[in-house]
Write a protein that holds these residues in place. Structure first.
Motif, short mmCIF file in Angstrom:
data_model
loop_
_atom_site.label_atom_id
_atom_site.label_comp_id
_atom_site.label_asym_id
_atom_site.label_seq_id
_atom_site.Cartn_x
_atom_site.Cartn_y
_atom_site.Cartn_z
N PRO A 50 0.80 -1.24 0.00
CA PRO A 50 0.00 0.00 0.00
C PRO A 50 0.82 1.28 0.00
CG PRO A 50 -0.04 -1.03 2.17
CD PRO A 50 0.71 -1.97 1.28
N VAL A 51 2.16 1.18 -0.03
CA VAL A 51 3.01 2.37 0.01
C VAL A 51 3.99 2.35 -1.15
CG1 VAL A 51 2.87 2.65 2.52
CG2 VAL A 51 4.69 1.24 1.53
N SER A 91 5.10 7.95 0.03
CA SER A 91 3.68 8.29 -0.12
C SER A 91 2.86 7.02 -0.03
CB SER A 91 3.43 9.00 -1.46
OG SER A 91 3.76 8.13 -2.55
N VAL A 92 1.56 7.22 0.18
CA VAL A 92 0.60 6.12 0.18
C VAL A 92 0.05 5.97 -1.23
CG1 VAL A 92 -1.57 5.28 1.15
CG2 VAL A 92 0.03 6.55 2.59
N LYS A 93 -0.03 4.74 -1.71
CA LYS A 93 -0.51 4.50 -3.07
C LYS A 93 -1.99 4.88 -3.21
CE LYS A 93 2.71 0.79 -4.32
NZ LYS A 93 2.85 -0.65 -4.67
N ALA A 105 -5.16 3.01 -1.44
CA ALA A 105 -4.82 2.46 -0.13
C ALA A 105 -5.50 3.27 0.96
CB ALA A 105 -3.31 2.43 0.07
N ILE A 145 -5.45 4.33 5.20
CA ILE A 145 -4.74 4.35 6.49
C ILE A 145 -5.73 3.91 7.57
CG2 ILE A 145 -3.54 5.78 8.17
CD1 ILE A 145 -2.66 7.59 5.89
N PRO A 156 1.49 7.03 8.99
CA PRO A 156 0.70 5.80 9.01
C PRO A 156 1.40 4.69 9.81
CG PRO A 156 0.91 6.68 6.78
CD PRO A 156 1.87 7.45 7.63
N LEU A 191 -1.79 0.19 7.34
CA LEU A 191 -2.47 0.53 6.09
C LEU A 191 -3.05 -0.74 5.48
CD1 LEU A 191 0.71 1.89 5.95
CD2 LEU A 191 -0.54 3.40 4.42
N SER A 221 -4.74 -2.21 1.54
CA SER A 221 -5.03 -1.96 0.13
C SER A 221 -5.60 -3.23 -0.47
CB SER A 221 -3.76 -1.52 -0.63
OG SER A 221 -2.78 -2.54 -0.57
N THR A 271 3.75 -0.66 9.84
CA THR A 271 5.05 -0.01 9.65
C THR A 271 5.83 0.14 10.95
OG1 THR A 271 4.10 2.20 9.94
CG2 THR A 271 4.13 1.29 7.70
#
Length: 552
Positions: free
Chosen positions: A446-447, A500-502, A505, A507, A521, A524, A526, A537
């Motif tokens: 997701p990142v 960044s977050v895709k 996705a 949080i 985050p 996360l 996705s 994380t």
């Protein structure tokens, strides 16, 4: 865009820059004339000094003076930066019609939906178009949101058959379809009595588009009490327990508590109470269902009626629960033994439906497999082909990518088909150091892994919102107490920060590693095809296992 902001320019509402250029107030001809006047003057003043300097230094000083003269001339001519680009236009309107069952309630001889029909018959849509120059997009909503054609607007054959009014969900659906950036506003025709889902006030506060409510009811209407069961469970597993949450709402009523009666297959099962705070018209309730036998069970919930109530249809709710005997097969792969994996293993050991297969790397050439917490003889090479066939969830914790390469294609295939889930845990090595960069597994994360930085600052978990759609994040029934519970969990040592977050996705949990309101985050999720990927994380997780959830 970034370069312009770095230089101190504010692009304003421009979303995409097509071209940028410098325009001189005096024009380029004015700049040339000014230079023709200034350059000889500077040259003459320089020659008049009569200083003896080396030729190399003379040329350098001359160059600096000429550069200064050119910059001064440019500033005197009034330079202006002209940017052309795309600015979103507010050129769409939406009108939403509530078609839930509460719109069939009669007042003064006509239903609420009939009042809306009269409003449309008087040219409601035409007047909006006349005032704004925009023909609005019309939608009907209750359980689902549906677009309405011009012909359907003219016929107005809507029936109030929906079971609920999800204002928040309907608004998000419409804004997602039309684009919030292009919406001038939304007009919603609803009574709002049977509202379910997220609190509309919370949802509206997070929206930039103005929403105008038009209520077809009338003053002096009868009181009403409603039972809401937004997300009843449909499936349970033998020897486990389910937590069911609901809500009771009041309309033109005041009371401190309402008793909720629950039956299973027509027989009394339990009672619970929805307690109202002062000046509150909504109160939550919850109860547990022990899944101690297999089969299908019908649960009915009811609340007592009141005199002269608007409708008794919303005083009951029900759901069908299927309890099955099924094991959850978890395959965990660790690059080394960790306390976090021990914590997860202990948590799974309390669930009789869970089966854990854990491969751990104890040396460079040694792997140990434990099946249902019983270790087997160590082996020199890792083989996941057979274990992956039966896995429902795969947990990866610090394992180098080279050991996953033989099963990577099959893992991604099953993930996209929705037959397996993926949980990614942090370790002492980053995913880039473990060799995940540029792989198929990196694509489902997701990142964005372009930047992966460990921040070794202790932090707390913070839920992004008071209301959460995920039961595993609703550990305490009361939303405020649930937020406080997560914030009070033991601090973790740090987390990985990513670029960044895709897109797409979500949080699930934030962290206070940076301090203040600048969140990073912590958890996360996705989607990859039909499958879910959850990434944590921060670490360690095991201290949270010593904190008990309050309540039952």
């Amino acid at each position: 865009m970034f370069l312009l902001k770095l230089l101190g320019f504010n692009p304003g509402p421009i979303r995409a820059i097509e071209s940028a250029g410098i325009h001189l107030g005096w024009g380029w001809a004015g700049l040339i004339l000014l230079l023709l006047a200034l350059v000889p003057l500077i040259w003459w003043s320089y020659r008049c000094e009569g200083k003896n300097v080396a030729s190399k230094q003379r040329r350098l000083l001359l160059g600096l003076r000429l550069t200064w003269v050119v910059l001064l001339a440019v500033l005197l001519t009034g330079p202006v930066l002209i940017i052309s680009g795309w600015i979103p236009q507010k050129n769409r309107l939406a009108v939403m019609i509530d078609t839930s069952r509460s719109m069939s309630i009669k007042s003064q001889g006509e239903t609420r939906l009939e009042r809306v029909k009269k409003l449309f018959a008087r040219g409601f849509i035409g007047k909006i178009e006349e005032k704004t120059g925009i023909f609005p997009e019309v939608f009907s909503f209750a359980d689902n949101v549906s677009p309405v054609s011009r012909q359907e607007i003219e016929q107005f054959n809507f029936l109030p058959e929906g079971n609920q009014t999800d204002i928040s969900g309907a608004l998000r659906n419409v804004m997602g379809n039309l684009g919030e950036g292009s919406l001038l506003g939304v007009i919603m025709l609803t009574d709002g009595v049977n509202t379910t889902g997220e609190n509309p006030l919370t949802a509206l506060s997070n929206m930039r588009t103005p929403v105008y409510m038009v209520a077809p009811g009338a003053d002096g209407e009868s009181p009403d009490m409603a039972l809401h069961l937004p997300k009843p469970p449909a499936l349970g597993y033998l020897n486990s327990s389910l937590r069911v949450r609901g809500e009771v709402s009041l309309h033109r009523l005041a009371t401190s508590a309402v008793e909720v009666t629950i039956t299973r297959d027509g027989e009394p099962f339990a009672t619970t109470t929805a307690s109202f705070a002062s000046d509150s018209v909504r109160a939550p309730f919850a109860f547990n269902i022990p899944c101690d036998s297999e089969g299908n069970f019908r649960f009915e919930l009811s609340i007592p009626g009141v005199a002269d109530e608007l409708t008794a249809d919303n005083n009951t709710a029900g759901f069908l629960l299927k309890v099955v005997r099924e094991r959850l097969n978890v395959l965990a792969v660790s690059g080394r033994p960790t306390w976090d994996m021990k914590f997860i293993g202990n948590a799974l050991s309390t669930d009789p439906n869970a089966k854990l297969t854990h491969w751990a790397r104890v040396r460079d050439d040694r792997w140990v497999c434990a099946r249902d917490f019983m270790p087997e003889k160590s082996v020199s090479s890792l083989s996941l082909v057979e274990d992956l066939k039966n896995a429902d969830v795969v947990v990866l914790n610090g394992v180098p990518h080279q050991f996953l390469r033989p099963v990577e294609e099959e893992l991604i295939k099953r993930l996209e088909a929705g037959s397996i889930g993926l949980l990614l845990l942090p370790s002492t090595s980053s995913f880039a150091e473990l060799g995940f960069s540029g792989t198929a597994l990196e694509k489902v994360m997701p990142v964005q892994m372009g930047r992966e930085l460990w921040r070794g600052n202790p932090g707390n978990m913070v839920l992004p919102a008071m209301e959460t759609a995920y039961n595993f994040l609703r550990l305490v029934d009361d939303p405020v107490e649930n937020l406080e519970f997560f914030a009070s969990l033991p601090k973790f040592d740090g987390l990985y920060e990513y670029g960044s977050v895709k897109p797409g996705a979500e949080i699930l949990v934030n962290s206070t590693v940076r301090g203040g309101n600048d969140m990073l985050p912590f958890m996360l999720q996705s989607r990859s095809g039909q499958g879910h990927v959850i990434m944590i994380t921060g670490a360690p997780l095991w201290p949270a296992g010593f904190r008990l959830v309050p309540g039952d």
